[in-house]
Design an enzyme around this catalytic site. Sequence first.
Site, PDB file in Angstrom:
ATOM      1  N   ASP A  95      41.982  51.015  30.730  1.00 59.14           N
ATOM      2  CA  ASP A  95      42.327  51.632  29.446  1.00 59.14           C
ATOM      3  C   ASP A  95      42.688  50.519  28.461  1.00 59.14           C
ATOM      4  O   ASP A  95      43.784  49.984  28.473  1.00 59.14           O
ATOM      5  CB  ASP A  95      43.491  52.613  29.618  1.00 59.14           C
ATOM      6  CG  ASP A  95      43.859  53.311  28.310  1.00 59.14           C
ATOM      7  OD1 ASP A  95      43.268  52.985  27.263  1.00 59.14           O
ATOM      8  OD2 ASP A  95      44.756  54.185  28.343  1.00 59.14           O
ATOM      9  N   HIS A 119      32.140  36.519  41.498  1.00 64.06           N
ATOM     10  CA  HIS A 119      32.848  36.891  42.726  1.00 64.06           C
ATOM     11  C   HIS A 119      33.507  35.679  43.385  1.00 64.06           C
ATOM     12  O   HIS A 119      34.476  35.833  44.146  1.00 64.06           O
ATOM     13  CB  HIS A 119      31.856  37.548  43.687  1.00 64.06           C
ATOM     14  CG  HIS A 119      32.482  38.435  44.719  1.00 64.06           C
ATOM     15  ND1 HIS A 119      33.746  38.220  45.238  1.00 64.06           N
ATOM     16  CD2 HIS A 119      32.012  39.539  45.343  1.00 64.06           C
ATOM     17  CE1 HIS A 119      34.023  39.157  46.127  1.00 64.06           C
ATOM     18  NE2 HIS A 119      32.995  39.970  46.212  1.00 64.06           N
TER      19      HIS A 119
END
Length: 465
Positions: free
Chosen positions: A399, A177
């Site tokens: 994807d 992060h």
Amino acid sequence: MASCVEELHFSHIHIPVTIDQMIPVLPAGPIPAVHGSRLYLSNLDNMIGARVFTPTVYFYKSNYMSSNRKPVTKTLCDALSRVLVPYYPLSGRLREDSNGKLEVFFGQEQGALLVEAHSDMGLAELGDLAVPNPTWAPLNYRFPNEEPYKVLDMPLIIAQVTLFACGGFSLGLRLCHCICDGIGAMQFLAAWAATAKTGTLVTNPEPCWDREFFQPRNPPTIKYRHPEFKRIEERSSLTMSLWKSKPVQKCYKVSQQFQAQVKSLAQPNDMLGCSTFDAMAAHVWRSWVKALDVKPVDYELRLTFSVNARPKLKNPPLKQGFYGNVVCVACGTSPVNNLIKGSLSETSRLVREARLSISEEYVRSTVDYMEIDRPNRLEFGGKLSITQWTRFSLYESADFGWGRPSYAGPIDLTPTPQVCVFLPDGSAECSGATVVCICLPGSATHKFTEFFVCLKDLISNDESE
């Protein structure tokens, strides 16, 4: 109205996973960093709450064993190697400078880590892939004896591909992060996925590092109280009830119809109105406090949530493609009694005011505050934190050439039981519903469900005002 909220359940299962190989992934070409190079990280990257790895998992039901399918591990490795050229900081390591601030360093240990594993189970045996499930933990690689919250000298990308017996697979991803916020992570993920899908490097937009944009002013100028960083003396029953008992993760699928009614009931008595997030955050906060029966009733509680500050930055604007941390923590405060006995509209106004308080000057003040008094530990006193993942393109960005994932999101909320997550509904019908996940002591779960699902009391209170 209860039919507009569906409680979602997850299977308590054991997933046997065998690690097959550990693959260091280096940039596929030259990068503008050499041995000994260092990169500056901003005070927003250095926030104590950012010093973590964010674990997520993506499930793909596509049959990787089919003869016309690309090999999963090689495809992901090759694409990651290509993407690490423009995203080269993610191939470095974190270390602390002499002032205890983090920086990216390029030394002998470099590159991302991709782990290939397999399981003799099929995806169907994992149950409904709709909500975070703590038993999915084996699908995200952790080093043996890895310390909690360890970020120093670690690969900044740790990915695990787990091939299931049915032909489906999962991608477990741990991304540091400190390097990117949620929007930045989605930008990186989309580049990796598009590169894997097309077989050629795709970066749109081009990644931008430019962490010096958030350098503190000289001298630092703090113009706000910053209650989000305030050190709280814990004198309520809240934290004890959450941390002394084993927390239970509860998840609810909330329809657009239910959210619209909550928003209608939550409108403050002024001309400004409130957003759906304001209304839902206020409703969750009130339901949570009521269910936990927090004492004493005059104790001041905090609701915190991250606000994307990119649109606030005008002078100068942030460069397109910036993928670092550009979030400020908004904070609303209220005594317990006001949350229990006050109206939903009053609470939604507090949330709205906290959200709208984040301005360009607030961002600069946050950076300067961190320069003078950087918190070195997480503050949990009297606090619920809501994380809004619905604004992230979790499914659209992932994807890799095997279609849209059947689930994309976090795994387990229980390590930080004072966090609530709003997730996008990943079902095929794309209903616009939101999945609300929250942790509670087992003794409070029934009460929370009752307060959260039933709007009858809110409607009667609204009519009586």
